[in-house]
Design a protein around this motif. Structure first.
Motif, PDB file in Angstrom:
ATOM      1  N   MET A   4       0.882  -1.171  -0.015  1.00  0.00           N
ATOM      2  CA  MET A   4       0.109  -0.143   0.196  1.00  0.00           C
ATOM      3  C   MET A   4       1.008   1.519   0.154  1.00  0.00           C
ATOM      4  O   MET A   4       0.617   2.153  -0.603  1.00  0.00           O
ATOM      5  CB  MET A   4      -1.046  -0.102   1.131  1.00  0.00           C
ATOM      6  N   ARG A   5       1.879   1.180   0.762  1.00  0.00           N
ATOM      7  CA  ARG A   5       2.853   2.312   0.684  1.00  0.00           C
ATOM      8  C   ARG A   5       3.672   2.608  -0.686  1.00  0.00           C
ATOM      9  O   ARG A   5       3.745   3.736  -1.174  1.00  0.00           O
ATOM     10  CB  ARG A   5       3.990   2.298   1.818  1.00  0.00           C
ATOM     11  N   LYS A   6       3.846   1.411  -1.371  1.00  0.00           N
ATOM     12  CA  LYS A   6       4.264   1.727  -2.877  1.00  0.00           C
ATOM     13  C   LYS A   6       3.430   2.163  -3.639  1.00  0.00           C
ATOM     14  O   LYS A   6       3.812   2.936  -4.259  1.00  0.00           O
ATOM     15  CB  LYS A   6       4.918   0.099  -3.057  1.00  0.00           C
ATOM     16  N   ILE A  10       3.986   5.505  -5.828  1.00  0.00           N
ATOM     17  CA  ILE A  10       4.052   5.336  -7.379  1.00  0.00           C
ATOM     18  C   ILE A  10       2.862   6.602  -7.598  1.00  0.00           C
ATOM     19  O   ILE A  10       3.086   7.490  -8.770  1.00  0.00           O
ATOM     20  CB  ILE A  10       3.430   4.276  -7.769  1.00  0.00           C
ATOM     21  N   TRP A  11       1.720   6.751  -6.889  1.00  0.00           N
ATOM     22  CA  TRP A  11       0.664   7.751  -7.277  1.00  0.00           C
ATOM     23  C   TRP A  11       1.185   8.982  -6.915  1.00  0.00           C
ATOM     24  O   TRP A  11       0.924   9.900  -7.875  1.00  0.00           O
ATOM     25  CB  TRP A  11      -0.437   7.468  -6.383  1.00  0.00           C
ATOM     26  N   LEU A  12       1.835   9.445  -5.987  1.00  0.00           N
ATOM     27  CA  LEU A  12       2.083  10.653  -5.534  1.00  0.00           C
ATOM     28  C   LEU A  12       3.174  11.222  -6.585  1.00  0.00           C
ATOM     29  O   LEU A  12       3.297  12.396  -6.843  1.00  0.00           O
ATOM     30  CB  LEU A  12       2.703  10.890  -4.113  1.00  0.00           C
ATOM     31  N   SER A  13       4.053  10.120  -7.050  1.00  0.00           N
ATOM     32  CA  SER A  13       5.109  10.570  -7.849  1.00  0.00           C
ATOM     33  C   SER A  13       4.690  10.773  -9.412  1.00  0.00           C
ATOM     34  O   SER A  13       5.030  11.990  -9.966  1.00  0.00           O
ATOM     35  CB  SER A  13       6.175   9.365  -7.996  1.00  0.00           C
ATOM     36  N   ILE A  45      -3.677   2.529 -10.956  1.00  0.00           N
ATOM     37  CA  ILE A  45      -2.518   2.000 -10.198  1.00  0.00           C
ATOM     38  C   ILE A  45      -3.042   0.921  -9.256  1.00  0.00           C
ATOM     39  O   ILE A  45      -2.546  -0.317  -9.185  1.00  0.00           O
ATOM     40  CB  ILE A  45      -1.646   3.055  -9.411  1.00  0.00           C
ATOM     41  N   LEU A  46      -4.222   1.107  -8.502  1.00  0.00           N
ATOM     42  CA  LEU A  46      -4.657  -0.115  -7.727  1.00  0.00           C
ATOM     43  C   LEU A  46      -4.984  -1.111  -8.479  1.00  0.00           C
ATOM     44  O   LEU A  46      -4.761  -2.134  -8.151  1.00  0.00           O
ATOM     45  CB  LEU A  46      -5.838   0.686  -6.693  1.00  0.00           C
ATOM     46  N   CYS A  47      -5.748  -0.794  -9.764  1.00  0.00           N
ATOM     47  CA  CYS A  47      -6.281  -2.065 -10.569  1.00  0.00           C
ATOM     48  C   CYS A  47      -4.873  -2.857 -10.935  1.00  0.00           C
ATOM     49  O   CYS A  47      -5.052  -4.119 -10.885  1.00  0.00           O
ATOM     50  CB  CYS A  47      -6.959  -1.440 -11.805  1.00  0.00           C
TER      51      CYS A  47
END
Length: 381
Positions: A4-6, A10-13, A45-47
């Motif tokens: 989840m942190r990964k 990735i999302w914030l980046s 990204i979650l998908c």
């Protein structure tokens, strides 16, 4: 680093990269639009992570379809860099129009409908092969989509050749001529008396309107002569198509829940909640589109749309929460076991209930009648 942190990193980046890109020449973007794109990027990204960790191949395809839908967040980000004065296609006056027409409306609602219809088909026809489910979903969605959107592929500028736009162009020219000649704004009655108006077929004038018909037509179109109000006339047909595609989605979601209520087959964790949230999301899309086609002023609608987008963003955020819960569940030992048992021996599996199910049962249902599957009376088992 936990999964989840990964995902969060990735999302914030990705969001940070797009924020930096906004230092380059671009069109203005509203905060609500940027938040919507960012939430859909998170869901994309979650998908991807769910697909990689799905314990059953059957469910992988459900989230592959959702991944394709949410992948449109990438071109949505770049939409603001397309058109005159920006990075891409700066010399093409219709670049943003085409991108809006074919991606923001066409691809967006096709992929949304396909993801929902496929999930419903998967629930109703569990024994069908994956290819058969895809063919059936494609026939259903492709049939509706082809019927509603074929004019846009036959003529990329179809929206500029509708009866409303052709009449508006006629009135706009007459209005400019009247203003230049008399130095005053023409009234609807002035335009009706001084403008020759026609009936149209396939973009060609085939007849002349009588004075009574002209007055009614001019009165209908007169509010759209001010400022950018003509954009409502321009995009009205495709917003009607949006309503039709969303109604298809809502119909299949209701079919899904009707089947779930009647048969109550074991279903993957959180999928029902995700479908319910998409029911709310599609309903809001219908509301937004209906508000558009009934609007008379572009600026007023733009303000209402911005408010409506924040409401839709709340729904998208909740969808992201349940996608995250789904990912957390399938990566746990009990979750992996449960999902595999649904495929191997569904008749022997009772419904898995999460905290949300327990909350609903505790407050709205009789617990004793719901010891087994949800909505199934244990005395009948």
């Amino acid at each position: 680093m936990t999964a989840m942190r990964k995902i969060g990193t990735i999302w914030l980046s990705a969001v940070a990269v797009f924020l930096v890109l906004f230092l380059l020449p671009h069109e203005s973007i509203k905060a609500s639009e940027f938040i919507s794109c960012s939430l859909q990027m998170l869901l994309f990204i979650l998908c991807i992570f769910i697909i990689r960790h799905e314990p059953t191949s059957k469910n992988k395809y459900i989230f592959i379809n959702f991944a394709l839908f949410f992948s449109l967040s990438i071109p949505f980000y770049f939409y603001n860099f397309v058109g005159s004065g920006t990075m891409f296609f700066s010399g093409e006056p219709y670049a943003r129009f085409y991108m809006n027409q074919y991606i923001s409306f066409g691809a967006y609602f096709f992929l949304l409908a396909f993801a929902i219809v496929y999930l419903t088909v998967d629930a109703l026809f569990r024994d069908y092969r994956i290819l058969q489910k895809y063919i059936l979903a494609l026939i259903i969605v492709g049939g509706f989509f082809g019927y509603y959107y074929s004019p846009y592929f036959a003529d990329p500028k179809h929206l500029y050749n509708t009866t409303d736009l052709l009449d508006w162009k006629t009135l706009d020219r007459s209005s400019n001529s009247f203003r230049s000649k008399y130095s005053v704004e023409p009234t609807a009655e002035n335009l009706a008396e001084t403008t020759e108006m026609y009936s149209w077929k396939n973009g060609e004038a085939v007849g002349t309107l009588f004075l009574t018909e002209k007055r009614a037509r001019v009165a209908e179109l007169y509010p759209y002569l001010n400022g950018t109000n003509y954009l409502i006339l321009l995009y009205r047909p495709i917003y009607f198509n949006t309503i039709y595609m969303c109604v298809v989605c809502i119909g299949f979601i209701l079919l899904y829940f009707g089947y779930q209520y009647k048969k109550d087959p074991p279903q993957g964790a959180y999928i029902e909640k995700i479908m319910f949230l998409f029911l709310l999301f599609c309903s809001l899309e219908v509301l937004h589109a209906w508000s558009f086609v009934k609007s008379l002023e572009w600026q007023t609608f733009a303000q209402l749309l911005s408010i409506g987008q924040y409401v839709s963003n709340v729904i998208l955020l909740r969808v992201a929460v349940f996608f995250g819960l789904r990912f957390h569940f399938i990566t746990s030992v009990k979750g992996e076991f449960y999902e595999q048992e649904i495929v191997s021996s569904p008749a022997d599996v009772t419904r898995w209930r999460d905290w949300f199910d327990n909350l609903v049962i505790a407050h709205f249902f009789n617990r004793k009648a719901l010891l087994g599957r949800l909505f199934v009376d244990p005395r009948q088992e």
